[in-house]
Design a protein around this motif. Structure first.
Motif, PDB file in Angstrom:
ATOM      1  N   VAL A  87       0.843  -1.206   0.000  1.00  0.00           N
ATOM      2  CA  VAL A  87       0.000   0.000   0.000  1.00  0.00           C
ATOM      3  C   VAL A  87       0.870   1.245   0.000  1.00  0.00           C
ATOM      4  CG1 VAL A  87      -1.713   1.327   1.306  1.00  0.00           C
ATOM      5  CG2 VAL A  87      -1.948  -1.164   1.092  1.00  0.00           C
ATOM      6  N   ASN A  88       1.910   1.233   0.833  1.00  0.00           N
ATOM      7  CA  ASN A  88       2.795   2.394   0.900  1.00  0.00           C
ATOM      8  C   ASN A  88       3.474   2.653  -0.441  1.00  0.00           C
ATOM      9  OD1 ASN A  88       2.214   2.827   3.592  1.00  0.00           O
ATOM     10  ND2 ASN A  88       3.937   1.594   4.346  1.00  0.00           N
ATOM     11  N   TYR A  89       3.848   1.576  -1.102  1.00  0.00           N
ATOM     12  CA  TYR A  89       4.515   1.723  -2.399  1.00  0.00           C
ATOM     13  C   TYR A  89       3.587   2.400  -3.410  1.00  0.00           C
ATOM     14  CZ  TYR A  89       6.288   0.571  -7.012  1.00  0.00           C
ATOM     15  OH  TYR A  89       6.704   0.659  -8.317  1.00  0.00           O
ATOM     16  N   PHE A  90       2.387   1.871  -3.567  1.00  0.00           N
ATOM     17  CA  PHE A  90       1.475   2.405  -4.583  1.00  0.00           C
ATOM     18  C   PHE A  90       0.969   3.804  -4.221  1.00  0.00           C
ATOM     19  CE2 PHE A  90       0.989  -2.224  -5.465  1.00  0.00           C
ATOM     20  CZ  PHE A  90       1.423  -2.194  -6.789  1.00  0.00           C
ATOM     21  N   THR A  91       0.976   4.116  -2.922  1.00  0.00           N
ATOM     22  CA  THR A  91       0.519   5.440  -2.506  1.00  0.00           C
ATOM     23  C   THR A  91       1.533   6.522  -2.892  1.00  0.00           C
ATOM     24  OG1 THR A  91      -0.639   4.435  -0.623  1.00  0.00           O
ATOM     25  CG2 THR A  91      -0.285   6.801  -0.525  1.00  0.00           C
TER      26      THR A  91
ATOM     27  N   LEU B  23       2.716   7.149 -17.635  1.00  0.00           N
ATOM     28  CA  LEU B  23       2.947   5.908 -18.366  1.00  0.00           C
ATOM     29  C   LEU B  23       4.332   5.334 -18.052  1.00  0.00           C
ATOM     30  CD1 LEU B  23       1.389   6.759 -21.854  1.00  0.00           C
ATOM     31  CD2 LEU B  23       0.384   5.394 -20.012  1.00  0.00           C
ATOM     32  N   ASN B  24       5.300   6.198 -17.779  1.00  0.00           N
ATOM     33  CA  ASN B  24       6.646   5.742 -17.416  1.00  0.00           C
ATOM     34  C   ASN B  24       6.601   4.892 -16.158  1.00  0.00           C
ATOM     35  OD1 ASN B  24       8.429   6.594 -19.421  1.00  0.00           O
ATOM     36  ND2 ASN B  24       8.456   8.700 -18.633  1.00  0.00           N
TER      37      ASN B  24
ATOM     38  N   PHE C 258       6.211  -1.427 -14.089  1.00  0.00           N
ATOM     39  CA  PHE C 258       5.451  -2.419 -13.328  1.00  0.00           C
ATOM     40  C   PHE C 258       4.783  -3.439 -14.250  1.00  0.00           C
ATOM     41  CE2 PHE C 258       1.756  -4.068 -11.130  1.00  0.00           C
ATOM     42  CZ  PHE C 258       2.258  -4.365  -9.870  1.00  0.00           C
ATOM     43  N   LEU C 259       4.250  -2.948 -15.372  1.00  0.00           N
ATOM     44  CA  LEU C 259       3.515  -3.825 -16.283  1.00  0.00           C
ATOM     45  C   LEU C 259       4.434  -4.584 -17.252  1.00  0.00           C
ATOM     46  CD1 LEU C 259       0.540  -1.430 -17.199  1.00  0.00           C
ATOM     47  CD2 LEU C 259       0.472  -3.403 -15.643  1.00  0.00           C
ATOM     48  N   LYS C 260       5.712  -4.133 -17.292  1.00  0.00           N
ATOM     49  CA  LYS C 260       6.656  -4.730 -18.238  1.00  0.00           C
ATOM     50  C   LYS C 260       6.179  -4.539 -19.676  1.00  0.00           C
ATOM     51  CE  LYS C 260       8.247  -8.171 -14.884  1.00  0.00           C
ATOM     52  NZ  LYS C 260       8.456  -9.609 -14.589  1.00  0.00           N
TER      53      LYS C 260
ATOM     54  N   GLN D 248       1.402 -10.347  -8.389  1.00  0.00           N
ATOM     55  CA  GLN D 248       1.774 -11.613  -7.745  1.00  0.00           C
ATOM     56  C   GLN D 248       3.239 -11.980  -7.993  1.00  0.00           C
ATOM     57  OE1 GLN D 248      -1.280 -14.057  -9.471  1.00  0.00           O
ATOM     58  NE2 GLN D 248      -2.820 -13.464  -7.919  1.00  0.00           N
ATOM     59  N   GLU D 249       3.887 -11.297  -8.928  1.00  0.00           N
ATOM     60  CA  GLU D 249       5.303 -11.522  -9.190  1.00  0.00           C
ATOM     61  C   GLU D 249       6.191 -10.677  -8.288  1.00  0.00           C
ATOM     62  OE1 GLU D 249       5.685 -10.615 -13.310  1.00  0.00           O
ATOM     63  OE2 GLU D 249       4.592 -12.405 -13.996  1.00  0.00           O
ATOM     64  N   THR D 250       5.559  -9.738  -7.557  1.00  0.00           N
ATOM     65  CA  THR D 250       6.332  -8.847  -6.687  1.00  0.00           C
ATOM     66  C   THR D 250       6.593  -9.509  -5.337  1.00  0.00           C
ATOM     67  OG1 THR D 250       4.399  -7.800  -5.696  1.00  0.00           O
ATOM     68  CG2 THR D 250       5.197  -6.870  -7.779  1.00  0.00           C
TER      69      THR D 250
END
Length: 422
Positions: free
Chosen positions: A9-13, A49-50, A55-57, A79-81
Motif C-alpha cells: 500500500v505504501n509503495y502504490f501510494t 505511463l513511465n 510495473f507492467l513490463k 503476484q510476481e512482486t
C-alpha cells in the motif's frame, strides 16, 4: 494487515498514477464483480505511463499504441512482486481502506436492509402493517410517501397513534388533530401527515372508486372513519321534508314544512337525525341549480324538493340515504353537461330501485336549446357514462358538443311539479 501488505500500500501510494489507475480498476470491479476486463488509459500523461511501464513490463510506446490495461495482467504482475497480496481485489480494498463490492450485490444488500426495515416498522406499528406492505411493493404512486417516511419516522409514529386512538363517535378534524398530534392543523390536506392519513384510509376502505382528490370525496372518506372535516358549510337546501329526532318529530323541520319555508340544512344537523320522510306522498324531486329550485317553489310551494347546489356533497348524500331508507322515490334532474350526467349516474347506481331521471331524455336535451360549447377535456368525461339510461343522451351531447341547462326546461319542470303536487 501484514507488513508486506502494508509495504504494498505504501509503495502504490507514493505514485499518483496508481490512484488514477486504481479508481478505474475499482469501477470495473464494481461493474463486473470480478477481476476482469480492461480500463482505458489514453488520458494518462507520458510521465504516468513511465511509472506503469516498469510495473507492467510494457514499453511506453506499447502503452501509447494500445492505451488499455488489463486487470488480470496487473494482478499477475502484482503476484510476481515481493508484496504479500493475494489478488488485485484485496489490494484495492487495502488501498481504499474499505470493502469494494459488486454493484449488483450492493443492490441485493440494500434490498435486504430495506426489507428488514419494513419488517421492523410492521412490528413497531402493527395497525399500519397492511399499509406498509402496500408501500413496500414500491408502486411508483407511493414513492412520495416512502421518501417522507425515510426522512421522518415520526410520521409513522403519529399516524399509528391516530389509527389506534381513532374517534369513538364523530370528532371534528381540528379537535382530532389537536388530541393526537398537539396541532389542530396536523391533518390538513396540505400537510404530509394529512395526505398520509387519506392514503391509509383509502386503502383500508377497499373502495372501488378512484383515489379521492375532490374535497367531497375526501370528506366522505374521513367521515367513514368518524372524522368530520366540514359539517357547517357542507349543506343541502330542502322544502317539505320532515325528519325524526330523538325518537320524535323534529320541530324545526315540521315548522318549516308547515310554513312552506326552505331550510338550508348543514351536515351537522343531518347526522343527528333518526330518519326523514315527506310531508306528502312518496316522491321527492332533486334539482342541481338553486335558481330552478326557487322558481319551482314560487309556483308550487308544496313540492317535495331538494337542491344540491351543483355536485352532491356529503350532506346531500346523507339526506338522500335517509329518504331512500324511508322508501321514497327519488326523481333527479340535472344539467345536460358531462358533470350533470356523471351525477345522474351516481344517483342511479346508488339507488338502483328508487332513483329515476326527471326530464333528462335526449328529447329534453333538445328542448333545453343547448348552446354552450364544450371543450374536449369536458367531453372526455362522457366516456365514464355507462348507465343504460344515459348512454343515448351522452352520445347526443358528444355529437353536438353543446351543453344544455335546467333553466331551459323550467316551464316543463314546473308543469311536472304541479301534476305531482295535486
Amino acid at each position: 494487515m501484514s507488513n508486506r501488505a502494508e509495504e504494498a500500500v505504501n509503495y502504490f501510494t507514493q505514485y499518483p498514477v496508481y490512484e488514477k489507475l486504481f479508481q478505474l480498476f475499482r469501477k470495473k470491479y464494481e461493474s463486473l464483480g470480478k477481476v476482469s476486463g480492461t480500463v482505458k488509459i489514453e488520458q494518462f500523461t507520458k510521465e504516468e505511463l513511465n511509472h506503469l511501464s516498469g510495473f507492467l513490463k510494457r514499453s511506453v510506446h506499447h502503452l501509447q499504441e494500445n492505451p488499455t490495461v488489463s486487470l488480470r495482467l496487473f494482478e499477475r504482475r502484482l503476484q510476481e512482486t515481493r508484496f504479500q497480496v493475494a489478488d488485485l481485489h484485496e489490494l484495492l480494498e487495502l488501498y481504499f481502506q474499505e470493502p469494494i463490492l459488486w454493484k449488483q450485490q450492493l443492490r441485493i444488500d440494500e434490498q435486504e436492509l430495506r426489507r428488514q426495515k419494513f419488517e421492523q416498522r410492521k412490528i413497531r406499528y402493527p395497525q399500519l402493517s397492511d399499509w406498509l406492505s402496500l408501500l413496500e411493493a414500491k408502486n411508483e404512486k407511493h414513492r412520495w410517501i416512502l421518501k417522507q417516511l425515510d426522512e421522518n419516522e415520526t410520521i409513522l409514529k403519529t399516524l399509528h397513534l391516530a389509527i389506534t386512538e381513532k374517534p369513538s363517535d364523530l370528532e371534528r378534524i381540528s379537535v382530532y388533530a389537536q388530541r393526537i398530534a398537539g396541532d389542530p392543523h396536523a391533518f390538513d390536506g396540505s400537510t404530509v401527515l394529512g395526505r398520509c392519513l387519506i392514503h391509509y384510509l383509502y386503502h383500508l376502505s377497499n373502495q372501488q372508486e378512484g383515489y379521492p382528490t375532490s374535497s367531497e370525496a375526501i370528506n366522505a372518506l374521513l367521515l367513514t372513519f368518524g372524522v368530520l372535516r366540514d359539517d357547517i358549510s357542507n349543506f343541502i337546501s330542502i322544502a317539505n321534508i320532515q325528519a325524526t329526532y330523538n325518537g320524535g318529530i323534529h320541530p324545526v323541520f315540521a315548522a318549516a314544512s308547515q310554513q312552506q319555508s326552505v331550510l338550508n340544512v348543514p351536515l351537522r344537523e343531518i347526522l343527528r337525525l333518526d330518519g326523514c320522510h315527506l310531508s306528502q306522498g312518496k316522491d321527492v324531486f332533486v334539482v342541481e341549480n338553486s335558481g330552478v329550485f326557487s322558481a319551482i317553489l314560487d309556483d308550487v310551494p308544496t313540492m317535495n324538493l331538494i337542491c344540491t347546489h351543483g355536485q352532491i356533497r356529503i350532506a346531500g348524500w346523507k339526506m338522500l340515504d335517509l329518504l331512500a331508507l324511508a322508501g321514497c322515490r327519488i326523481h333527479y334532474s340535472g344539467d345536460f353537461d358531462p358533470e350533470g350526467l356523471q351525477m345522474a349516474q351516481r344517483i342511479l347506481e346508488r339507488y338502483p330501485k328508487q332513483a329515476v331521471l326527471w326530464r333528462m331524455s335526449p328529447t329534453d336535451y333538445t328542448s333545453s336549446l343547448p348552446s354552450v360549447r364544450l371543450n374536449q377535456e369536458r367531453l372526455s368525461k362522457l366516456n365514464s357514462i355507462r348507465h343504460v339510461q344515459l348512454i343515448d343522451l351522452a352520445k347526443q351531447i358528444r355529437d353536438k358538443k353543446l351543453a344544455g341547462y335546467q333553466e331551459g326546461l323550467l316551464t316543463h319542470l314546473i308543469k311536472d311539479s304541479k301534476r305531482y303536487s295535486e
